[in-house]
Design an enzyme around this catalytic site. Structure first.
Site, short mmCIF file in Angstrom:
data_model
loop_
_atom_site.label_atom_id
_atom_site.label_comp_id
_atom_site.label_asym_id
_atom_site.label_seq_id
_atom_site.Cartn_x
_atom_site.Cartn_y
_atom_site.Cartn_z
N LEU A 53 0.81 -1.22 0.00
CA LEU A 53 0.00 0.00 0.00
C LEU A 53 0.84 1.27 0.00
O LEU A 53 0.32 2.36 0.16
CB LEU A 53 -0.94 -0.01 1.21
CG LEU A 53 -1.85 -1.25 1.31
CD1 LEU A 53 -2.71 -1.17 2.56
CD2 LEU A 53 -2.72 -1.40 0.08
N ASP A 68 -1.07 -9.56 -5.33
CA ASP A 68 0.36 -9.21 -5.22
C ASP A 68 0.55 -7.77 -5.69
O ASP A 68 1.48 -7.46 -6.44
CB ASP A 68 1.23 -10.18 -6.02
CG ASP A 68 2.71 -10.03 -5.67
OD1 ASP A 68 3.02 -9.55 -4.58
OD2 ASP A 68 3.57 -10.38 -6.52
#
Length: 428
Positions: A65, A307
């Protein structure tokens, strides 16, 4: 607010449910499913979902993130917006942040920023070793107490077998979930592409399947000896799937996942030296891709992950071998899964299970389900809508995807998190 979503096709593998009926939401939770409203339920709002699907919020076991630190593009606020645009309401953040998530302070920082964004449920994964160096064990128990749902080494597997043995033995004593990525650094030998005709033709440093399978064999032995529940992440080889299938037959408490791009791409896609196809583990042979697809169909592969690795544009402008590996995958996880359903004969319930019920069970969390009293995390899908992926329509700060221009069917129209609408599709 009390909301009824009526006449939708509810698909929830956790309840073995696939039927057209109504869904009732009250105070952010599922109040009931069925043609009749729960006793005393008077809706404030009704949403007609005729000809639409209602899915539990997807659970992604591997999504970077970009926060904390600047290793990746974006941050928790931007990337969770991208997640809910793809129907994902729960996602695991691996520990290769900057600084590494090997302390309570970093874990709490991630959780605080996720609460501020209030868009999706972000679950931190703690580091097995300090700074992911594979040498000294981290404070695993304190990471668990701080809120880490699992422990892993991200893409930096422990190379020392004794260190891994000690880590597994400590983890099992506290009933910790361990996620293992299998790769032998010496056998990888700084390679960037699958060892096969394509890497030979292009002159790219190669990574043989044995870099994964030999490490997997070692890890399976240590897992069996420690008696721990282990999850193997991002497998890429046909032989790896055979080894996991054999381990399951012998009763080992192991599960595994595969990255969604490995189910669609192969070494042949690297032919153009396009750095957008540079991933780790590398795209393998066509036979490996087919084996992964079959592993998902038969249930050997438990979960599919995005992923998600959002990168800056410059990271992919370098020559293939010098570029950073990774694909921005949150917004294409569900579309690519549905493409397998529509074109490769994957069962729809199996596909949805791999991104809802199974990852939730792996983590031991009560998510990815529309059971009564659960948090109302769900998405409404128009299965008949067709669209094309365009980079300027992506919400992720990372536009590094090789799927630009691909045509998909199935559009996320709305996503709800804790009963609140957090995404609504606004077509041009």
């Amino acid at each position: 607010m009390r909301l009824v979503i009526s006449n939708g096709r509810i698909i929830d593998p956790s309840q073995n449910l696939d039927k057209i009926t109504n869904l009732y939401i009250s105070r952010g939770r599922i109040a009931g499913i069925g043609d009749e409203a729960p006793e005393g339920f008077t809706p404030d709002q009704e949403l007609d979902a005729s000809d639409k699907w209602i899915l539990p919020g997807l659970v992604d076991l591997q999504a970077r993130l970009g926060d904390p630190g600047s290793n990746y593009a974006g941050n928790i606020a931007s990337e969770t917006k991208a997640a809910v645009a793809g129907g994902i309401t729960s996602l695991c953040c691996p520990p290769d942040t900057s600084p590494v998530n090997d302390s309570q302070a970093v874990t709490e920082l991630i959780q605080r920023r996720a609460r501020q964004a209030a868009t999706a449920f972000v679950m931190p994964i703690g580091a097995l070793t300090q700074e992911l160096k594979g040498e000294l064990l981290s404070g695993m128990y304190s990471l668990q107490q701080a809120g880490c749902v699992a422990l892993s080494q991200a893409n930096q597997p422990i190379q020392n077998a004794l260190t891994l043995k000690n880590a597994l033995e400590y983890a099992v004593s506290h009933d910790l979930v361990v996620i293992l990525r299998c790769e032998d650094e010496k056998l990888k030998n700084k390679g960037v592409a699958h060892s096969g005709p394509v890497s030979s033709r292009l002159g790219l440093p190669a990574i043989s399947p044995s870099a994964e399978t030999s490490a997997l064999a070692r890890d399976l032995i240590l897992v069996e000896e420690a008696g721990i529940r282990a999850h193997f992440s991002q497998l890429s080889c046909a032989r790896s799937i055979e080894m996991i299938a054999d381990a399951k037959k012998r009763g080992l408490p192991v599960t595994c996942d595969v990255a969604i791009h490995q189910l669609h791409l192969s070494e042949m896609d690297v032919m153009g030296f396009n750095s957008l196809f540079h991933v780790t583990p590398p795209l393998r042979s066509l036979q490996d891709k087919q084996a992964l697809q079959m592993g998902l169909k038969t249930g050997v592969i438990d979960a599919v992950v995005s992923d998600h690795t959002p990168l800056e544009k410059d990271d992919k402008l370098l020559p293939f071998g010098e570029s950073r590996p990774g694909i921005s995958g949150l917004e294409t996880l569900l579309p690519l899964l549905l493409k397998l359903v529509n074109e490769n004969g994957l069962d729809l319930m199996t596909a949805v299970r791999s991104v809802t019920q199974n990852p939730a069970q792996i983590l031991g969390r009560n998510i990815g389900s529309l059971e009564v009293s659960n948090s109302a995390d769900l998405s409404i899908i128009d299965p008949d809508a067709h669209w094309t992926l365009e980079s300027d329509r992506m919400l992720s700060e990372g536009k590094n995807t090789p799927f630009i221009g691909w045509e998909f069917s199935g559009v996320v129209e709305q996503t709800f998190f804790q009963g609140r609408p957090v995404y609504r599709n606004n077509p041009l």
